[in-house]
Design a protein around this motif. Structure first.
Motif, short mmCIF file in Angstrom:
data_model
loop_
_atom_site.label_atom_id
_atom_site.label_comp_id
_atom_site.label_asym_id
_atom_site.label_seq_id
_atom_site.Cartn_x
_atom_site.Cartn_y
_atom_site.Cartn_z
N TRP A 137 -7.39 -2.95 8.82
CA TRP A 137 -6.42 -2.25 7.96
C TRP A 137 -5.09 -2.08 8.69
CZ3 TRP A 137 -5.33 -0.96 3.16
CH2 TRP A 137 -4.49 0.12 2.89
N THR A 165 -5.50 -5.49 2.98
CA THR A 165 -4.23 -5.04 2.40
C THR A 165 -4.40 -4.31 1.07
OG1 THR A 165 -3.93 -7.17 1.30
CG2 THR A 165 -2.95 -6.91 3.50
N LEU A 184 -6.40 -1.81 -1.70
CA LEU A 184 -7.28 -0.65 -1.74
C LEU A 184 -8.56 -0.95 -2.51
CD1 LEU A 184 -7.83 2.32 -1.15
CD2 LEU A 184 -6.46 2.90 -3.16
N ARG A 194 0.12 4.82 0.75
CA ARG A 194 -0.63 4.18 1.84
C ARG A 194 -0.86 5.15 2.99
NH1 ARG A 194 -1.68 -1.07 4.66
NH2 ARG A 194 -2.08 -0.40 6.80
N HIS A 221 -4.20 6.87 3.04
CA HIS A 221 -5.32 6.05 3.51
C HIS A 221 -5.22 5.80 5.02
CE1 HIS A 221 -6.31 5.69 -0.66
NE2 HIS A 221 -5.10 5.22 -0.92
N ASP A 222 -4.00 5.63 5.52
CA ASP A 222 -3.82 5.51 6.97
C ASP A 222 -4.42 6.72 7.68
OD1 ASP A 222 -2.42 3.15 6.65
OD2 ASP A 222 -0.44 4.09 6.86
#
Length: 265
Positions: free
Chosen positions: A31, A37, A39, A105, A108-109
């Motif tokens: 990731w 890349t 989701l 993003r 999620h990071d």
């Protein structure tokens, strides 16, 4: 091509702790480096896969924890390792469960990074147990942390309020005293590991506060009022002080949010 939610579910459905950690490292790297890349929208299981051991007991049937001697140290480290194993799955579950919310993003990071931290913590605690002639699964454990996840699976704000902002934040309150007790009992191995975990958990609590606030703002709600409303519904027993205000401040956790919920006030 593997999506992030597929990767998350692969980890959740892996019963072996060592492989769960290995997969976490691999997927987190994919990731971060752009090999994953998308989701995706793979639905996570209601419960993660678990090894046959440890035996899971109701919380009230768990043996009393000790801090002295090798037996006490193994018991404590085993309990902490069980928490960290659950926390790996909680990190991946939050990635996959709420994909319909179209989050940035950066969300999620943060939670992939949390899962990676928890895998590192589990391996560190497993190593400590190994030095004491023990291993994860040797002792019983309870299922309270995942039960909290099940009860908040329907709402991300509830998940953030109960798991990182309450249960993980409680670790910020209690870990320094645990480290002190262990040190006074002559343990030189465990406190350094707990210090690493403690500092990482500050970042995890901060992520909870940050994304709870983000969601409240998105919904046009006052964040403090929203937190109190969620807690009244999902954690009605209230919070238990004393609180580690310094650590919570490092997590940007507003003092009036949690202090007003102290059931001992």
């Amino acid at each position: 091509m593997t999506t992030l939610s597929q990767a998350a579910c692969t980890v959740l459905l892996c019963p072996d702790p060592a492989e769960k950690c290995r997969l976490t490292r691999a997927f987190a790297k994919d990731w971060a480096e752009g090999r994953i890349t998308e989701l995706g929208d793979t639905t996570p299981p209601d419960r993660p896969a678990r090894p046959e051991r440890p035996v899971l007991l109701p919380f009230k049937e768990m043996p009393r924890r000790s801090y002295g001697g090798e037996r006490g140290r193994v018991s404590l480290i085993h309990a902490l390792a069980h928490i960290e194993l659950n926390a790996i799955d909680l990190g991946w579950d939050i990635v996959a469960r709420f994909t319909a919310l179209a989050l940035p993003r950066a969300f999620h990071d943060d939670w992939v990074r949390v899962a990676l931290d928890e895998a590192r913590h589990f391996e560190m605690l497993q190593d400590l147990m190994g030095r004491l002639g023990a291993a994860y699964g040797d002792l019983p454990a309870h299922d309270g942390l995942w039960q909290a996840a099940e009860k908040t699976a329907d709402d991300l704000m509830a998940r953030l309020a109960v798991v990182p902002m309450t249960l993980e934040a409680r670790g910020l309150d209690t870990t320094p005293a645990t480290m002190d007790k262990l040190s006074r009992n002559g343990d030189t191995m465990t406190p350094p590991a707990l210090d690493i975990i403690f500092n990482d958990e500050i970042n995890h609590v901060a992520a909870g506060v940050r994304w709870f606030t983000f969601l409240a703002d998105r919904r046009g709600m006052d964040a403090k009022a929203a937190f109190h409303a969620v807690m009244a519904q999902r954690y009605p027993a209230g919070l238990k002080g004393p609180f580690n205000h310094e650590a919570r401040a490092r997590a940007a956790y507003p003092r009036d949010w949690y202090e007003e919920l102290d059931r001992n006030r």
